[in-house]
Design an enzyme around this catalytic site. Structure first.
Site, PDB file in Angstrom:
ATOM      1  N   CYS A 114       0.794  -1.225   0.000  1.00  0.00           N
ATOM      2  CA  CYS A 114       0.000   0.000   0.000  1.00  0.00           C
ATOM      3  C   CYS A 114       0.832   1.283   0.000  1.00  0.00           C
ATOM      4  O   CYS A 114       0.316   2.359  -0.297  1.00  0.00           O
ATOM      5  CB  CYS A 114      -0.931  -0.018   1.208  1.00  0.00           C
ATOM      6  N   HIS A 263      -3.666   6.578   0.775  1.00  0.00           N
ATOM      7  CA  HIS A 263      -3.977   5.214   0.340  1.00  0.00           C
ATOM      8  C   HIS A 263      -5.420   4.905   0.698  1.00  0.00           C
ATOM      9  O   HIS A 263      -5.849   5.094   1.846  1.00  0.00           O
ATOM     10  CB  HIS A 263      -3.033   4.229   1.020  1.00  0.00           C
ATOM     11  N   ASN A 293     -10.123  -1.434  -2.305  1.00  0.00           N
ATOM     12  CA  ASN A 293      -8.723  -1.222  -1.938  1.00  0.00           C
ATOM     13  C   ASN A 293      -7.862  -2.009  -2.920  1.00  0.00           C
ATOM     14  O   ASN A 293      -7.771  -3.230  -2.849  1.00  0.00           O
ATOM     15  CB  ASN A 293      -8.491  -1.703  -0.502  1.00  0.00           C
TER      16      ASN A 293
END
Length: 337
Positions: A114, A263, A293
């Site tokens: 990430c 993120h 995500n």
């Protein structure tokens, strides 16, 4: 020498996993609960024979076509993935051939999740500053869905697959986002809180036994394990300090930043960070409802959406922050020149 993010494109697989689909598999979960807490409605899922390399190639092909970029202009390729096609060879080497990049190009993979986009920008800026390359292709691509147990409702709710392609040059074009100063961090004590244990040299693939984790999700050592509370605690402790330190490093104050793009982990975590940092809603950008995500691609996807919407404008400053698996984290301010 300055470095600029000039062009961004992304690719999403055709298959879509919606909240309605998940609610059918897990009747105890309501669609409204998923959407409200996680902030995601759809996730794109790679097909069985579609890999991170395949998706990365498609993202670059979209970039080349949309932005009229010639393959021969690229002199370095950076490929960020934690789900490579092979242990070896390097996926970036195969990507060079598939994209028709010149044989004089430098190419390498790096394994980060990430925070990977931020680290990729730092590598690209360093290559330009060192006079090693002028036109760098940064590709981020993940198929986390292939790590997930079908009965792991927690992680299947969060993660989607995607690839993004970003062109970084030594002169402004297109978006013309000048890359500022970086703040980076690492804490390996949190490695076990977001991990796929089996498959590499430490613990080669064996017949894994499924078990229920502490949060009621079915998993095994061959699947992705995430300790959500510990990840939340790590984020809550470290990311506000990261943001404040990076603003100072770029010789600014918080009010100088026009947009914050973190993120895109999940809406609950992002809103917690926004409130903790006292950032106004209109400055805090969330673009994940349609894709979930997507690990290292969340920030470039959000940036592309903001560009298409004309939400970000010339002269504005944007703070980017990535954080997660490792633990690793990083932030940078970009300015639309």
């Amino acid at each position: 020498m300055s470095a600029y993010i000039n062009y961004i494109s992304y690719y999403l697989p055709e298959k879509i996993l919606s909240n309605e689909d998940l609610a059918k598999e897990f009747p105890e979960w309501s669609i409204e609960k998923i959407a409200k807490k996680i902030g995601i409605h759809n996730r794109h899922i790679a097909s069985d024979n579609e890999t991170s390399l395949d998706m990365g190639v498609k993202a670059v092909q979209i970039l080349f076509e949309q932005c009229n970029i010639k393959p021969e202009s690229i002199d370095y390729l950076l490929f960020c993935t934690q789900s490579p096609d092979y242990f070896l060879p390097t996926s970036a080497c195969i990507m060079q051939e598939k994209l028709g990049l010149p044989k004089t190009v430098g190419a390498l993979d790096f394994n980060l999740g990430c925070s990977g986009f931020i680290y990729g920008l730092s590598l690209a800026k360093g290559l330009i500053a060192g006079g090693i390359a002028n036109n760098i292709l940064l590709v981020c691509s993940e198929t986390y869905s292939k790590f997930l147990n079908k009965a792991d409702k927690g992680n299947r709710t969060i993660f989607g697959d995607a690839a993004s392609a970003i062109l970084i040059n030594n002169e402004p074009k297109g978006l013309s986002a000048k890359i500022g100063e970086f703040t980076l961090g690492t804490d390996g004590t949190g490695a076990d809180n977001l991990i796929v244990k089996a498959g590499a040299m430490r613990q080669p693939f064996i017949k894994s036994i499924e078990f229920q984790d502490d949060f009621g999700n079915t998993t095994s050592d061959r699947n992705l394990y995430m300790n959500g509370p510990e990840i939340f605690n790590f984020t809550s402790l470290n990311i506000p300090k990261l943001v404040q330190n990076n603003v100072e490093k770029n010789k600014m104050v918080m009010r100088d930043i026009n947009h914050f793009v973190f993120h895109q982990a999940n809406a609950y975590m992002l809103n917690h960070l926004r409130k903790k940092l006292d950032i106004k809603k209109e400055k805090f950008q969330i673009r994940m409802n349609f894709c979930g995500n997507t690990v290292s691609s969340t920030i470039p996807i959000a940036l592309k959406e903001l560009e298409v919407e004309n939400t970000i404008k010339k002269g504005e400053k944007i703070l980017l922050a990535g954080f997660g698996v490792g633990y690793s984290w990083g932030a940078v301010v970009i300015e639309l020149t």
